[in-house]
Write a protein that holds these residues in place. Sequence first.
Motif, PDB file in Angstrom:
ATOM      1  N   PRO A 104       0.818  -1.211   0.000  1.00  0.00           N
ATOM      2  CA  PRO A 104       0.000   0.000   0.000  1.00  0.00           C
ATOM      3  C   PRO A 104       0.854   1.264   0.000  1.00  0.00           C
ATOM      4  CG  PRO A 104      -0.633  -1.452   1.804  1.00  0.00           C
ATOM      5  CD  PRO A 104       0.620  -1.993   1.207  1.00  0.00           C
ATOM      6  N   GLU A 105       0.359   2.274  -0.682  1.00  0.00           N
ATOM      7  CA  GLU A 105       1.038   3.562  -0.658  1.00  0.00           C
ATOM      8  C   GLU A 105       0.980   4.143   0.758  1.00  0.00           C
ATOM      9  OE1 GLU A 105       1.437   7.455  -3.467  1.00  0.00           O
ATOM     10  OE2 GLU A 105      -0.426   6.334  -3.571  1.00  0.00           O
ATOM     11  N   GLY A 113      -7.588   0.460  -3.940  1.00  0.00           N
ATOM     12  CA  GLY A 113      -6.707   1.364  -3.200  1.00  0.00           C
ATOM     13  C   GLY A 113      -5.510   1.790  -4.017  1.00  0.00           C
ATOM     14  N   SER A 114      -4.648   2.566  -3.379  1.00  0.00           N
ATOM     15  CA  SER A 114      -3.411   3.049  -4.004  1.00  0.00           C
ATOM     16  C   SER A 114      -2.249   2.200  -3.509  1.00  0.00           C
ATOM     17  CB  SER A 114      -3.168   4.511  -3.639  1.00  0.00           C
ATOM     18  OG  SER A 114      -4.180   5.312  -4.187  1.00  0.00           O
ATOM     19  N   TYR A 115      -1.464   1.714  -4.459  1.00  0.00           N
ATOM     20  CA  TYR A 115      -0.375   0.795  -4.152  1.00  0.00           C
ATOM     21  C   TYR A 115       0.931   1.261  -4.779  1.00  0.00           C
ATOM     22  CZ  TYR A 115      -4.047  -2.511  -2.867  1.00  0.00           C
ATOM     23  OH  TYR A 115      -5.113  -3.120  -2.277  1.00  0.00           O
ATOM     24  N   LEU A 116       2.003   0.636  -4.321  1.00  0.00           N
ATOM     25  CA  LEU A 116       3.317   0.757  -4.940  1.00  0.00           C
ATOM     26  C   LEU A 116       3.719  -0.657  -5.326  1.00  0.00           C
ATOM     27  CD1 LEU A 116       4.899   3.175  -2.321  1.00  0.00           C
ATOM     28  CD2 LEU A 116       4.160   3.751  -4.638  1.00  0.00           C
ATOM     29  N   ARG A 125       3.740   3.629  -8.805  1.00  0.00           N
ATOM     30  CA  ARG A 125       2.419   3.818  -8.190  1.00  0.00           C
ATOM     31  C   ARG A 125       1.326   3.282  -9.111  1.00  0.00           C
ATOM     32  NH1 ARG A 125       5.502   7.478  -5.988  1.00  0.00           N
ATOM     33  NH2 ARG A 125       5.136   8.173  -3.863  1.00  0.00           N
ATOM     34  N   VAL A 126       0.323   2.659  -8.482  1.00  0.00           N
ATOM     35  CA  VAL A 126      -0.833   2.160  -9.221  1.00  0.00           C
ATOM     36  C   VAL A 126      -2.060   2.266  -8.319  1.00  0.00           C
ATOM     37  CG1 VAL A 126      -0.424  -0.254  -8.538  1.00  0.00           C
ATOM     38  CG2 VAL A 126      -1.757   0.238 -10.570  1.00  0.00           C
ATOM     39  N   THR A 158      -2.799  -4.066 -16.486  1.00  0.00           N
ATOM     40  CA  THR A 158      -1.526  -4.587 -16.946  1.00  0.00           C
ATOM     41  C   THR A 158      -0.515  -3.468 -16.797  1.00  0.00           C
ATOM     42  OG1 THR A 158      -2.610  -6.055 -18.532  1.00  0.00           O
ATOM     43  CG2 THR A 158      -0.286  -5.524 -18.931  1.00  0.00           C
ATOM     44  N   ILE A 159       0.576  -3.751 -16.118  1.00  0.00           N
ATOM     45  CA  ILE A 159       1.598  -2.730 -15.862  1.00  0.00           C
ATOM     46  C   ILE A 159       2.949  -3.281 -16.299  1.00  0.00           C
ATOM     47  CG2 ILE A 159       2.710  -1.307 -14.105  1.00  0.00           C
ATOM     48  CD1 ILE A 159       0.142  -1.710 -12.447  1.00  0.00           C
ATOM     49  N   ASN A 160       3.620  -2.548 -17.177  1.00  0.00           N
ATOM     50  CA  ASN A 160       4.976  -2.900 -17.576  1.00  0.00           C
ATOM     51  C   ASN A 160       5.943  -2.269 -16.584  1.00  0.00           C
ATOM     52  OD1 ASN A 160       4.249  -4.333 -19.939  1.00  0.00           O
ATOM     53  ND2 ASN A 160       3.908  -2.395 -20.974  1.00  0.00           N
ATOM     54  N   LEU A 161       6.817  -3.081 -16.033  1.00  0.00           N
ATOM     55  CA  LEU A 161       7.736  -2.618 -14.997  1.00  0.00           C
ATOM     56  C   LEU A 161       9.179  -2.848 -15.417  1.00  0.00           C
ATOM     57  CD1 LEU A 161       5.878  -4.270 -11.994  1.00  0.00           C
ATOM     58  CD2 LEU A 161       5.844  -1.849 -12.602  1.00  0.00           C
ATOM     59  N   ARG A 162      10.065  -2.053 -14.853  1.00  0.00           N
ATOM     60  CA  ARG A 162      11.507  -2.255 -15.029  1.00  0.00           C
ATOM     61  C   ARG A 162      12.070  -2.751 -13.705  1.00  0.00           C
ATOM     62  NH1 ARG A 162      13.877  -0.167 -19.574  1.00  0.00           N
ATOM     63  NH2 ARG A 162      12.631   1.344 -20.724  1.00  0.00           N
TER      64      ARG A 162
END
Length: 93
Positions: free
Chosen positions: A8-9, A40-43, A72-73, A82-86
């Motif tokens: 969670p953020e 909710g807001s997450y990291l 952040r999402v 769908t989130i592309n991450l590094r």
Amino acid sequence: MASVTLFPEESSQRFFQSTRVRTTTSDEQGRYNLEGLPAGSYLILPAERSPLEGAVFPDASIFEPFVRMATRVTLAEAERKTINLRLAKPEPR
């Protein structure tokens, strides 16, 4: 493969056995899946090792060094994203 940790953020929601903290491992193609999260807001942090690895009773402080590296999402109820991450690299000291 990488470890993917979502938390969670809001730091008050980061506690041992929280339903808002999840970790998984990506597959060989770098895909991962985290399901059943409350809105909710997450990291979210992809890294070689999860910040939770080896932690017995983690509290909010275990995540602090990773907040700046995370993405952040925000999720609505029953939303799929769908989130592309590094892959996060540790910062030099």
